[in-house]
Enzyme design. Structure first.
Site, PDB file in Angstrom:
ATOM      1  N   ASN A 155      17.645  99.521  29.534  1.00 28.99           N
ATOM      2  CA  ASN A 155      17.448  99.495  28.077  1.00 28.99           C
ATOM      3  C   ASN A 155      16.050  99.074  27.624  1.00 28.99           C
ATOM      4  O   ASN A 155      15.662  99.392  26.503  1.00 28.99           O
ATOM      5  CB  ASN A 155      18.539  98.660  27.387  1.00 28.99           C
ATOM      6  CG  ASN A 155      18.453  97.198  27.716  1.00 28.99           C
ATOM      7  OD1 ASN A 155      18.022  96.834  28.805  1.00 28.99           O
ATOM      8  ND2 ASN A 155      18.864  96.360  26.793  1.00 28.99           N
ATOM      9  N   LYS A 212      13.522  97.014  41.960  1.00 26.93           N
ATOM     10  CA  LYS A 212      14.549  98.075  41.983  1.00 26.93           C
ATOM     11  C   LYS A 212      14.935  98.332  40.527  1.00 26.93           C
ATOM     12  O   LYS A 212      15.706  97.597  39.931  1.00 26.93           O
ATOM     13  CB  LYS A 212      15.752  97.587  42.795  1.00 26.93           C
ATOM     14  CG  LYS A 212      16.579  98.682  43.461  1.00 26.93           C
ATOM     15  CD  LYS A 212      17.156  99.709  42.527  1.00 26.93           C
ATOM     16  CE  LYS A 212      18.395  99.226  41.823  1.00 26.93           C
ATOM     17  NZ  LYS A 212      18.874 100.189  40.780  1.00 26.93           N
ATOM     18  N   GLY A 217      20.804  92.558  33.544  1.00 31.11           N
ATOM     19  CA  GLY A 217      21.785  93.633  33.515  1.00 31.11           C
ATOM     20  C   GLY A 217      23.125  93.100  33.068  1.00 31.11           C
ATOM     21  O   GLY A 217      23.198  92.105  32.334  1.00 31.11           O
ATOM     22  N   SER A 218      24.183  93.726  33.530  1.00 32.31           N
ATOM     23  CA  SER A 218      25.509  93.391  33.011  1.00 32.31           C
ATOM     24  C   SER A 218      26.057  92.106  33.644  1.00 32.31           C
ATOM     25  O   SER A 218      25.635  91.696  34.728  1.00 32.31           O
ATOM     26  CB  SER A 218      26.461  94.552  33.274  1.00 32.31           C
ATOM     27  OG  SER A 218      26.576  94.740  34.670  1.00 32.31           O
ATOM     28  N   GLU A 228      19.700  87.363  33.694  1.00 26.46           N
ATOM     29  CA  GLU A 228      19.831  87.554  32.241  1.00 26.46           C
ATOM     30  C   GLU A 228      20.880  88.631  32.037  1.00 26.46           C
ATOM     31  O   GLU A 228      20.721  89.758  32.514  1.00 26.46           O
ATOM     32  CB  GLU A 228      18.491  87.986  31.617  1.00 26.46           C
ATOM     33  CG  GLU A 228      17.476  86.861  31.489  1.00 26.46           C
ATOM     34  CD  GLU A 228      17.929  85.711  30.609  1.00 26.46           C
ATOM     35  OE1 GLU A 228      18.858  85.890  29.791  1.00 26.46           O
ATOM     36  OE2 GLU A 228      17.382  84.610  30.758  1.00 26.46           O
ATOM     37  N   CYS A 237      20.522  93.457  24.494  1.00 23.57           N
ATOM     38  CA  CYS A 237      21.351  92.298  24.840  1.00 23.57           C
ATOM     39  C   CYS A 237      21.383  91.306  23.691  1.00 23.57           C
ATOM     40  O   CYS A 237      22.313  90.516  23.579  1.00 23.57           O
ATOM     41  CB  CYS A 237      20.806  91.637  26.092  1.00 23.57           C
ATOM     42  SG  CYS A 237      19.041  91.331  25.986  1.00 23.57           S
ATOM     43  N   GLN A 246      28.036 105.380  28.978  1.00 24.89           N
ATOM     44  CA  GLN A 246      27.876 104.599  27.744  1.00 24.89           C
ATOM     45  C   GLN A 246      28.498 105.339  26.564  1.00 24.89           C
ATOM     46  O   GLN A 246      29.100 104.732  25.686  1.00 24.89           O
ATOM     47  CB  GLN A 246      26.392 104.347  27.460  1.00 24.89           C
ATOM     48  CG  GLN A 246      25.838 103.105  28.111  1.00 24.89           C
ATOM     49  CD  GLN A 246      26.551 101.834  27.681  1.00 24.89           C
ATOM     50  OE1 GLN A 246      27.251 101.222  28.482  1.00 24.89           O
ATOM     51  NE2 GLN A 246      26.407 101.439  26.437  1.00 24.89           N
ATOM     52  N   GLU A 284      13.042  83.092  31.071  1.00 24.79           N
ATOM     53  CA  GLU A 284      11.994  84.038  31.458  1.00 24.79           C
ATOM     54  C   GLU A 284      10.834  83.970  30.477  1.00 24.79           C
ATOM     55  O   GLU A 284      10.962  83.455  29.373  1.00 24.79           O
ATOM     56  CB  GLU A 284      12.545  85.471  31.440  1.00 24.79           C
ATOM     57  CG  GLU A 284      13.625  85.701  32.468  1.00 24.79           C
ATOM     58  CD  GLU A 284      13.769  87.166  32.827  1.00 24.79           C
ATOM     59  OE1 GLU A 284      12.938  87.670  33.588  1.00 24.79           O
ATOM     60  OE2 GLU A 284      14.705  87.809  32.326  1.00 24.79           O
TER      61      GLU A 284
HETATM   62  P1  NAD Z   1      23.890  97.009  35.322  1.00 23.34           P
HETATM   63  O1  NAD Z   1      24.368  95.655  35.708  1.00 23.34           O
HETATM   64  O2  NAD Z   1      24.816  98.149  35.471  1.00 23.34           O
HETATM   65  O3  NAD Z   1      22.591  97.388  36.176  1.00 23.34           O
HETATM   66  C1  NAD Z   1      21.441  96.597  36.172  1.00 23.34           C
HETATM   67  C2  NAD Z   1      20.690  96.814  37.474  1.00 23.34           C
HETATM   68  O4  NAD Z   1      21.460  96.293  38.559  1.00 23.34           O
HETATM   69  C3  NAD Z   1      20.438  98.276  37.819  1.00 23.34           C
HETATM   70  O5  NAD Z   1      19.162  98.392  38.398  1.00 23.34           O
HETATM   71  C4  NAD Z   1      21.535  98.576  38.829  1.00 23.34           C
HETATM   72  O6  NAD Z   1      21.240  99.646  39.699  1.00 23.34           O
HETATM   73  C5  NAD Z   1      21.597  97.268  39.579  1.00 23.34           C
HETATM   74  N1  NAD Z   1      22.856  97.011  40.276  1.00 23.34           N
HETATM   75  C6  NAD Z   1      24.097  97.507  40.011  1.00 23.34           C
HETATM   76  N2  NAD Z   1      24.991  96.994  40.882  1.00 23.34           N
HETATM   77  C7  NAD Z   1      24.320  96.146  41.698  1.00 23.34           C
HETATM   78  C8  NAD Z   1      24.700  95.296  42.790  1.00 23.34           C
HETATM   79  N3  NAD Z   1      25.961  95.213  43.202  1.00 23.34           N
HETATM   80  N4  NAD Z   1      23.752  94.551  43.388  1.00 23.34           N
HETATM   81  C9  NAD Z   1      22.472  94.593  42.969  1.00 23.34           C
HETATM   82  N5  NAD Z   1      22.040  95.390  41.957  1.00 23.34           N
HETATM   83  C10 NAD Z   1      22.959  96.146  41.320  1.00 23.34           C
HETATM   84  O7  NAD Z   1      23.342  96.880  33.817  1.00 23.34           O
HETATM   85  P2  NAD Z   1      22.764  98.054  32.885  1.00 23.34           P
HETATM   86  O8  NAD Z   1      23.900  98.897  32.421  1.00 23.34           O
HETATM   87  O9  NAD Z   1      21.601  98.701  33.534  1.00 23.34           O
HETATM   88  O10 NAD Z   1      22.180  97.216  31.648  1.00 23.34           O
HETATM   89  C11 NAD Z   1      22.919  96.889  30.512  1.00 23.34           C
HETATM   90  C12 NAD Z   1      23.273  95.403  30.542  1.00 23.34           C
HETATM   91  O11 NAD Z   1      22.071  94.642  30.623  1.00 23.34           O
HETATM   92  C13 NAD Z   1      23.959  94.911  29.288  1.00 23.34           C
HETATM   93  O12 NAD Z   1      25.062  94.103  29.634  1.00 23.34           O
HETATM   94  C14 NAD Z   1      22.896  94.067  28.580  1.00 23.34           C
HETATM   95  O13 NAD Z   1      23.388  93.042  27.776  1.00 23.34           O
HETATM   96  C15 NAD Z   1      22.136  93.541  29.742  1.00 23.34           C
HETATM   97  N6  NAD Z   1      20.793  93.131  29.342  1.00 23.34           N
HETATM   98  C16 NAD Z   1      20.519  91.794  29.265  1.00 23.34           C
HETATM   99  C17 NAD Z   1      19.262  91.359  28.872  1.00 23.34           C
HETATM  100  C18 NAD Z   1      18.958  89.895  28.807  1.00 23.34           C
HETATM  101  O14 NAD Z   1      17.794  89.543  28.847  1.00 23.34           O
HETATM  102  N7  NAD Z   1      19.962  89.029  28.712  1.00 23.34           N
HETATM  103  C19 NAD Z   1      18.273  92.293  28.540  1.00 23.34           C
HETATM  104  C20 NAD Z   1      18.583  93.651  28.626  1.00 23.34           C
HETATM  105  C21 NAD Z   1      19.846  94.064  29.042  1.00 23.34           C
END
Ligand code: NAD
Length: 480
Positions: free
Chosen positions: A153, A176, A228-229, A250, A284, A331, A461
């Site tokens: 995002n 990555k 990420g999530s 995060e 997020c 999504q 961060e």
């Molecule tokens: P995601 O968790 O699906 O993926 C994030 C990253 O992790 C990708 O590069 C993915 O390939 C990798 N990944 C997936 N499974 C993994 C595993 N088992 N081990 C290691 N790496 C793995 O998240 P997304 O859909 O890309 O992003 C959306 C999410 O990110 C939302 O929940 C959002 O709230 C969050 N987000 C948080 C912040 C913050 O700063 N708090 C900022 C932006 C987005």
């Protein structure tokens, strides 16, 4: 005219390495447009990148901080000079509007410039010893090799706000990126190479969670920074803890915006519109929970609903678009499914925007609901799309309690003209960031960023806070 598709290879030890299998990234505004093709990294690719990083890191750490500052400063200048070309590519691959794509690219350039300066500002402390003739001091040093795992995002800002501090303080990096947005990170690799980054200091391995997991579990990685999530972040934090690696996560948000009776209505509506819907709600820090006291509730609903209905949804790069598409089919399906969820939970649809009539992309009409109660799923789960719900409450106490009634705690906002309420909210909000008369989303790059509760794990961060994660402290005693 169709636009070119970029063929991407991993960046390992300064070399571009192609893969056996590849994944396309698709323009979410136009599904016939393949933006880039990137390899699906394997554990072997991760291993090669980590060993290149391990080899290159000592010389990078022992170089003059001016060397590191100069490379980052040059990279900042290149990013800024190319923003007019990179910004639209970001919009093409991620789906945010042209202005948002440009804004994010410039932000990445400024973060890079900030950390160029920070390379020169690592400082320690000296303390008087309790023992005569001794001096005690602390200093900060590089940690080693960091694995950075990023979402789609903010496809250039997040990679930069992790990589720039790691590099500034003398660490090497294996990044990555999300499989949905490889292009922006490939461009970042080009920019850092052009800026003079020594081979092996900054490496990229593309691919899915499998490559991410290989990075997390690699024995030669000293720390992992992940955005990420929730689900993925929790699993990574547990794996990292078991291996005694530094970990910074995060994750998601379900951020509240409280609107009190005394709020300036225009400001409250502007905060809600921006916080809940801009960037297609894919932030997020988006405010998907609008908590409104009864005296202003009806006026607020009416004013916000008319703004939501007028939002222009369309191709990210088209003039006048305010809301681009969501990123991908998953999504699209997830966000769309909440329409039925909201209906069965008994929420009332107060407004819906209009998606474009042409169906070339993952377009979703923004939706605003009223009649939200605490237990409704749309009030508890992160939807990550242009959907918000309004919960009506009777008074300030109820509003603050509702704001904190979530497992997450990234950002919390309030619209009020009362200094007393604003002060109280700043101290009572259970969130890592608090916004007064501002949208919950939108932060400065020289100020620490991060959440509380299950939104985040580990040190904050960005800004001066980044030193806590990307350096380690050493204590020395000297007998003079
Ligand atoms: P995601 O968790 O699906 O993926 C994030 C990253 O992790 C990708 O590069 C993915 O390939 C990798 N990944 C997936 N499974 C993994 C595993 N088992 N081990 C290691 N790496 C793995 O998240 P997304 O859909 O890309 O992003 C959306 C999410 O990110 C939302 O929940 C959002 O709230 C969050 N987000 C948080 C912040 C913050 O700063 N708090 C900022 C932006 C987005």
């Amino acid at each position: 005219m169709s636009q070119p598709t970029r063929q991407i290879g991993h960046l390992i030890g300064g070399q571009i390495v192609t893969g056996q299998t590849n994944l396309d990234s698709v323009n979410p505004s136009d599904l016939s447009d393949i933006v880039a093709t990137a390899p699906i990294g394997t554990a072997g690719d991760v291993d090669a990148a980590v060993s290149a990083a391990r080899q290159a890191q000592p010389a990078w750490a022992s170089a003059s901080p001016e060397v590191r500052a100069d490379v980052l400063d040059k990279a900042s200048q290149i990013l800024a000079a190319r923003a007019g070309e990179i910004g639209p590519l970001l919009s093409r691959e991620e789906g945010k509007t042209k202005a948002e794509g440009m804004g994010e690219t410039m932000r990445a350039a400024r973060i890079m410039r900030y950390f160029a300066g920070e390379a020169l500002r690592l400082h320690g402390q000296t303390l008087p010893s309790t023992r005569p003739g001794l001096r005690a001091s602390t200093r900060r040093e590089a940690v080693g090799v960091f694995g950075l795992i990023t979402p789609w995002n903010f496809p250039i800002a997040i990679p930069v706000w992790k990589a720039a501090p790691a590099l500034a303080f003398g660490n090497a990096v294996v990044l990555k990126p999300s499989e949905y947005t490889p292009l922006l990170v490939a461009i970042l690799g080009d920019v850092l190479t052009e800026a003079g980054m020594p081979e092996g200091v900054f490496n990229i391995v593309y691919g899915t969670g499998e490559a991410g997991a290989a990075l997390v579990n690699h024995k030669d990685i000293d720390g992992i920074s992940f955005t990420g999530s929730q689900m993925t972040g929790e699993a990574i934090a547990q794996a990292a803890a078991g291996q005694q690696k530094r970990a910074q996560m995060e994750m998601g948000g379900k951020n509240p915006l409280v609107v009190l009776d005394d709020a300036d209505l225009d400001i409250a509506v502007a905060c809600a519109l921006d916080g809940a819907f801009f960037s297609t709600g894919q932030r997020c820090t988006a405010s998907s929970r609008l908590i409104v006291t009864s005296g202003i509730h009806d006026a607020f609903v009416e004013a916000l609903a008319s703004k939501v209905e007028a939002l222009k949804v369309g191709d990210a790069l088209a003039e006048g678009t305010q809301i681009g598409p969501v990123i991908n089919q998953a999504q699209f399906d997830k966000v769309s499914s909440y329409e039925a969820v909201a209906q069965s939970d008994g929420a009332k649809l107060a407004a819906a925007g209009q998606p474009p009539s042409s169906d070339t992309g993952y377009y979703i009409a923004p939706r605003l609901y009223t009649g939200i109660t605490p237990d409704m799923r749309i009030n508890r789960e992160e939807i990550f799309g242009p959907v918000a719900g309004i919960q009506k409450v009777d008074n300030v106490d109820e509003a603050f309690a509702a704001a904190n009634d979530t497992e997450m705690g990234l950002s919390a906002g309030i619209a009020t003209t009362s200094l007393t309420h604003a002060e109280r909210f700043q101290s009572e909000a259970q969130a890592g960031m608090v916004m007064v008369n501002l949208p919950t989303a939108g932060v400065d790059y020289h100020v620490p960023f991060g959440g509380w509760k299950s939104s985040s794990f580990g040190p904050k961060e960005q800004a001066f806070a980044a030193q806590d994660f990307y350096t380690r402290s050493k204590t020395s005693y000297v007998r003079a």
